[in-house]
Design a protein around this motif. Structure first.
Motif, PDB file in Angstrom:
ATOM      1  N   ALA A 300       5.005  13.355 -25.364  1.00  0.00           N
ATOM      2  CA  ALA A 300       3.982  14.154 -26.048  1.00  0.00           C
ATOM      3  C   ALA A 300       4.598  15.383 -26.713  1.00  0.00           C
ATOM      4  CB  ALA A 300       2.904  14.550 -25.045  1.00  0.00           C
ATOM      5  N   LEU A 301       5.510  16.041 -25.981  1.00  0.00           N
ATOM      6  CA  LEU A 301       6.140  17.244 -26.540  1.00  0.00           C
ATOM      7  C   LEU A 301       7.056  16.894 -27.706  1.00  0.00           C
ATOM      8  CD1 LEU A 301       7.050  19.139 -23.229  1.00  0.00           C
ATOM      9  CD2 LEU A 301       5.164  19.648 -24.796  1.00  0.00           C
ATOM     10  N   ASP A 302       7.814  15.813 -27.578  1.00  0.00           N
ATOM     11  CA  ASP A 302       8.780  15.458 -28.616  1.00  0.00           C
ATOM     12  C   ASP A 302       8.087  14.939 -29.880  1.00  0.00           C
ATOM     13  OD1 ASP A 302      11.769  15.433 -28.826  1.00  0.00           O
ATOM     14  OD2 ASP A 302      11.385  13.368 -29.470  1.00  0.00           O
ATOM     15  N   SER A 303       6.883  14.414 -29.706  1.00  0.00           N
ATOM     16  CA  SER A 303       6.150  13.906 -30.871  1.00  0.00           C
ATOM     17  C   SER A 303       5.680  15.026 -31.784  1.00  0.00           C
ATOM     18  CB  SER A 303       4.946  13.081 -30.408  1.00  0.00           C
ATOM     19  OG  SER A 303       3.943  13.934 -29.857  1.00  0.00           O
ATOM     20  N   GLY A 304       5.595  16.245 -31.245  1.00  0.00           N
ATOM     21  CA  GLY A 304       5.086  17.365 -32.028  1.00  0.00           C
ATOM     22  C   GLY A 304       3.574  17.463 -32.021  1.00  0.00           C
ATOM     23  N   LYS A 305       2.915  16.483 -31.377  1.00  0.00           N
ATOM     24  CA  LYS A 305       1.448  16.488 -31.331  1.00  0.00           C
ATOM     25  C   LYS A 305       0.911  17.293 -30.146  1.00  0.00           C
ATOM     26  CE  LYS A 305       1.325  11.909 -33.488  1.00  0.00           C
ATOM     27  NZ  LYS A 305       0.922  10.491 -33.333  1.00  0.00           N
ATOM     28  N   VAL A 306       1.800  17.660 -29.229  1.00  0.00           N
ATOM     29  CA  VAL A 306       1.416  18.425 -28.045  1.00  0.00           C
ATOM     30  C   VAL A 306       2.458  19.512 -27.835  1.00  0.00           C
ATOM     31  CG1 VAL A 306       1.055  18.346 -25.537  1.00  0.00           C
ATOM     32  CG2 VAL A 306       0.257  16.450 -26.974  1.00  0.00           C
ATOM     33  N   ALA A 353      -1.388  11.177 -23.336  1.00  0.00           N
ATOM     34  CA  ALA A 353      -0.844   9.948 -23.901  1.00  0.00           C
ATOM     35  C   ALA A 353      -1.667   9.485 -25.099  1.00  0.00           C
ATOM     36  CB  ALA A 353      -0.784   8.859 -22.834  1.00  0.00           C
ATOM     37  N   LEU A 354      -2.978   9.560 -24.980  1.00  0.00           N
ATOM     38  CA  LEU A 354      -3.838   9.144 -26.088  1.00  0.00           C
ATOM     39  C   LEU A 354      -3.686  10.065 -27.287  1.00  0.00           C
ATOM     40  CD1 LEU A 354      -7.135   8.047 -24.290  1.00  0.00           C
ATOM     41  CD2 LEU A 354      -5.311   6.601 -25.227  1.00  0.00           C
ATOM     42  N   THR A 355      -3.446  11.356 -27.033  1.00  0.00           N
ATOM     43  CA  THR A 355      -3.219  12.297 -28.125  1.00  0.00           C
ATOM     44  C   THR A 355      -1.971  11.916 -28.913  1.00  0.00           C
ATOM     45  OG1 THR A 355      -4.288  14.111 -26.925  1.00  0.00           O
ATOM     46  CG2 THR A 355      -2.786  14.712 -28.692  1.00  0.00           C
ATOM     47  N   ALA A 356      -0.911  11.525 -28.192  1.00  0.00           N
ATOM     48  CA  ALA A 356       0.325  11.110 -28.864  1.00  0.00           C
ATOM     49  C   ALA A 356       0.150   9.773 -29.572  1.00  0.00           C
ATOM     50  CB  ALA A 356       1.467  11.035 -27.865  1.00  0.00           C
ATOM     51  N   GLY A 357      -0.635   8.859 -28.958  1.00  0.00           N
ATOM     52  CA  GLY A 357      -0.888   7.560 -29.578  1.00  0.00           C
ATOM     53  C   GLY A 357      -0.117   6.427 -28.935  1.00  0.00           C
ATOM     54  N   LYS A 362       4.896   3.542 -27.062  1.00  0.00           N
ATOM     55  CA  LYS A 362       5.771   2.359 -27.016  1.00  0.00           C
ATOM     56  C   LYS A 362       7.141   2.666 -27.612  1.00  0.00           C
ATOM     57  CE  LYS A 362       4.122  -1.659 -28.103  1.00  0.00           C
ATOM     58  NZ  LYS A 362       3.417  -2.745 -28.840  1.00  0.00           N
ATOM     59  N   GLU A 363       7.142   3.333 -28.746  1.00  0.00           N
ATOM     60  CA  GLU A 363       8.416   3.648 -29.414  1.00  0.00           C
ATOM     61  C   GLU A 363       9.266   4.574 -28.545  1.00  0.00           C
ATOM     62  OE1 GLU A 363      11.374   5.777 -31.500  1.00  0.00           O
ATOM     63  OE2 GLU A 363       9.503   6.723 -30.822  1.00  0.00           O
ATOM     64  N   PHE A 364       8.621   5.567 -27.945  1.00  0.00           N
ATOM     65  CA  PHE A 364       9.378   6.543 -27.154  1.00  0.00           C
ATOM     66  C   PHE A 364       9.952   5.905 -25.899  1.00  0.00           C
ATOM     67  CE2 PHE A 364       9.849   9.898 -23.986  1.00  0.00           C
ATOM     68  CZ  PHE A 364      10.593  10.827 -24.687  1.00  0.00           C
ATOM     69  N   LEU A 365       9.147   5.126 -25.177  1.00  0.00           N
ATOM     70  CA  LEU A 365       9.651   4.476 -23.966  1.00  0.00           C
ATOM     71  C   LEU A 365      10.781   3.507 -24.305  1.00  0.00           C
ATOM     72  CD1 LEU A 365       6.345   3.827 -21.977  1.00  0.00           C
ATOM     73  CD2 LEU A 365       7.973   5.714 -21.730  1.00  0.00           C
ATOM     74  N   GLY A 366      10.660   2.842 -25.460  1.00  0.00           N
ATOM     75  CA  GLY A 366      11.750   1.978 -25.893  1.00  0.00           C
ATOM     76  C   GLY A 366      12.996   2.771 -26.235  1.00  0.00           C
ATOM     77  N   ARG A 367      12.808   3.942 -26.843  1.00  0.00           N
ATOM     78  CA  ARG A 367      13.934   4.817 -27.175  1.00  0.00           C
ATOM     79  C   ARG A 367      14.689   5.251 -25.922  1.00  0.00           C
ATOM     80  NH1 ARG A 367      12.316  10.374 -29.655  1.00  0.00           N
ATOM     81  NH2 ARG A 367      10.638   9.069 -30.522  1.00  0.00           N
TER      82      ARG A 367
END
Length: 571
Positions: A300-306, A353-357, A362-367
């Motif tokens: 959430a933090l790395d996405s910039g949305k939180v 989690a829903l805020t991030a999408g 999925k992309e982050f956990l795969g990363r």
């Protein structure tokens, strides 16, 4: 000449002929004897020449066995040169059935030394027309001497290389084991074979241990002992069925220690076949519960949305379809991101989690490598178990560690990336420098996200569920997880999979320490068996014992740092 004179001459000659006849006969006998001796010598010489020029027909089974027993393995040592595995010479008994004079007598004599050889199977093998059969591998010196004294033709011994593990079960899951022919079949023993040793043996270039340089591991035997010892104490103290411990260098990916109990002694290979002794650290996958909130928060933090200053409504449960998401000890109010983390709010984490999408999740956990099999030198690894459909419900439950199963090593490696500035480094059981690690590292989060996660780990270690993990001078931080286990498709509240994913020292993290305790029971006089009450104290004991061995000096001053937006209201 008259008739009388001729008769007299004839008689005179007849008197002389017997003497000449005897001489002639003697000469004939001598010539005959000489001829016989010459013929015999010629036959022998001819046979020797024939044997010398004929093609040798080797005993293929015997020569194959000789090649197998000649194969040696290199010593395996820890990072400080302490021997973890080595070869010992031992005798093995074999027979050449074609040379046995009396099979029944041979079996009867052998049974006085080894009663187990008095079997129908032994008799069938000895009564065969084989040129070579094994009777008993790796016998004791006393047995060898007693069988040798029996003097049975057709029995002999070959000197073999037998693998010996001085530490017994101490690093069993890491080292693995070998088969009766000294070939690696599990763990790093198999990895060593698959990466060159088997080819050397096939080419005949590794006949003795002196031909091979020792294989050095990243393990520190002292740290390994401390981790295993504390896990065993925890299993006994909390009446658990299993325990896992990992110590990982966050800057190099080196595994300093890894233990999974119950384990097995490689000196007794039969133990490795017992299902309860599997390597849970890399070959087992589990729902890790609230430990997974570490990765959701980082996402959430790395996405910039939180941001750390954001808040999420945790006043009421989330109801979606037939599911209800609630908090274990809810605060029933709006929580800041740091509060969501240290109070381990399922509701707040799901909303984050829903805020991030879903796609971001999925992309982050795969990363972070949490959706693919972990890659280490150990052959024993397992792939994560993913949800059949990544829906909103799946995204919310995964956010707090349900619905997605990973191995403990997955979690430790991903956490190391969040602690070291943002670089995902593949784990290794071999020495690796920081510069070598950086060459293969993959940036997965920003340095700012890494800094925020270090602050949250420290905050939870000092004010949250990780308080029982603190060690004076080492500032231990981390995230606990108390996950209900799934039995017959349903979550069972009294069967828990507890874990504490930690790092130290938090002002400059050097090592990740993960402890998992499977089905702990409440201690006497206590009503709960949450991770903060068993996994966290176990981490504390490990850090206290191993930090000096790892060269981490204690610091007793309070480092200056920014204040996170968190209330300490425990209402």
């Amino acid at each position: 000449m008259t008739t009388g004179s001729r008769t007299a001459d004839l008689r005179s000659k007849m008197r002389q002929d017997p003497q000449q006849t005897e001489v002639a006969r003697g000469r004939s006998r001598i010539l005959l004897a000489m001829s016989v001796f010459v013929i015999v010598y010629l036959v022998i010489a001819g046979r020797l020449v024939t044997l010398g020029l004929s093609e040798v027909r080797p005993n293929v089974a015997y020569e194959t066995a000789q090649e197998a027993v000649a194969a040696a393995r290199p010593d395996i040592v820890d990072r400080n040169g302490e021997i973890l595995a080595t070869d010992l010479s031992t005798a093995s008994l074999y027979a050449e059935p074609r040379r046995l004079l009396d099979v029944d007598e041979a079996i009867e004599s052998l049974a006085t030394v080894m009663p187990d050889l008095a079997s129908a199977s032994t008799r069938r093998r000895l009564a065969s027309d084989a040129g070579f059969v094994w009777l008993k591998r790796e016998i004791t010196p006393e047995q060898r001497d007693r069988i040798h004294a029996l003097g049975i033709p057709g029995l002999d011994f070959l000197t073999e290389n037998r693998r010996f593990y001085p530490g017994g079960a101490l690093a069993g899951h890491v080292l693995g084991l070998v088969d009766v022919d000294n070939a690696g079949i599990a763990g790093l023993e198999k990895y060593i074979d698959d990466n060159g040793l088997a080819a050397l043996h096939k080419a005949g270039l590794a006949r003795t241990g002196e031909d091979l340089a020792p294989v050095k591991l990243s393990l520190d035997l002292r740290v390994q002992h401390a981790v295993r010892d504390e896990l065993a104490r925890a299993m006994d103290r909390y009446q658990a069925i299993a325990a896992i411990g990992i110590v990982l260098d966050v800057h190099t990916g080196e595994v300093m220690a890894m233990s999974s109990l119950p384990d097995y002694d490689p000196n007794d290979p039969a133990q490795a076949l017992e299902k309860d002794r599997m390597n849970r650290a890399t070959a087992g996958v589990f729902e890790l519960g609230s430990v997974f909130k570490t990765f959701t928060t980082a996402m959430a933090l790395d996405s910039g949305k939180v941001s750390l200053s954001d808040s999420f409504d945790a006043r009421a449960p989330i109801r979606i379809a037939s599911y209800t998401i609630n908090d274990f000890h809810g605060k029933h109010r709006v929580l800041t991101v740091p509060e969501v983390f240290i109070y381990s709010s399922n509701i707040g984490t799901a909303r984050m989690a829903l805020t991030a999408g879903i796609d971001t999740q999925k992309e982050f956990l795969g990363r972070l490598g949490l959706l693919d099999p972990i890659k280490t030198e150990l052959p024993e690894t397992a792939a994560p178990m993913l949800p059949p459909r990544w829906s909103d419900i799946a995204a919310m439950t995964i956010s707090f560690g349900h619905g997605l199963s990973v191995s403990p090593m997955h979690a430790a490696v991903a956490a190391a990336a969040l602690m070291n500035g943002g670089n995902l480094i593949p784990p290794t059981f071999f020495p690796r420098s920081r510069s070598e690690a950086l060459e293969i590292a993959k940036p997965v989060v920003s340095p700012a996200t890494s800094k925020a996660m270090r602050d949250l780990f420290l905050l939870n270690g000092e004010k949250g569920s990780g308080r029982n993990a603190q060690v004076e001078g080492y500032r231990v931080g981390g995230k606990t997880g108390t996950a209900e286990k799934v039995v017959n498709g349903r979550y069972i509240s009294n069967k828990r999979f507890n874990s504490f994913l930690s790092a130290f020292p938090m002002d400059d993290p050097q090592y990740v320490v993960l402890v998992v305790i499977d089905e702990p029971k409440p201690e006497e006089g206590k009503h709960y068996a949450t991770a903060g009450m068993n996994a966290a104290p176990t981490v504390s004991n490990i850090v206290r014992r191993t930090a000096p061995m790892l060269g981490v000096a204690p610091k007793f001053e309070e480092p200056a740092g920014e204040t996170l937006m968190v209330s300490y209201d425990d209402r």
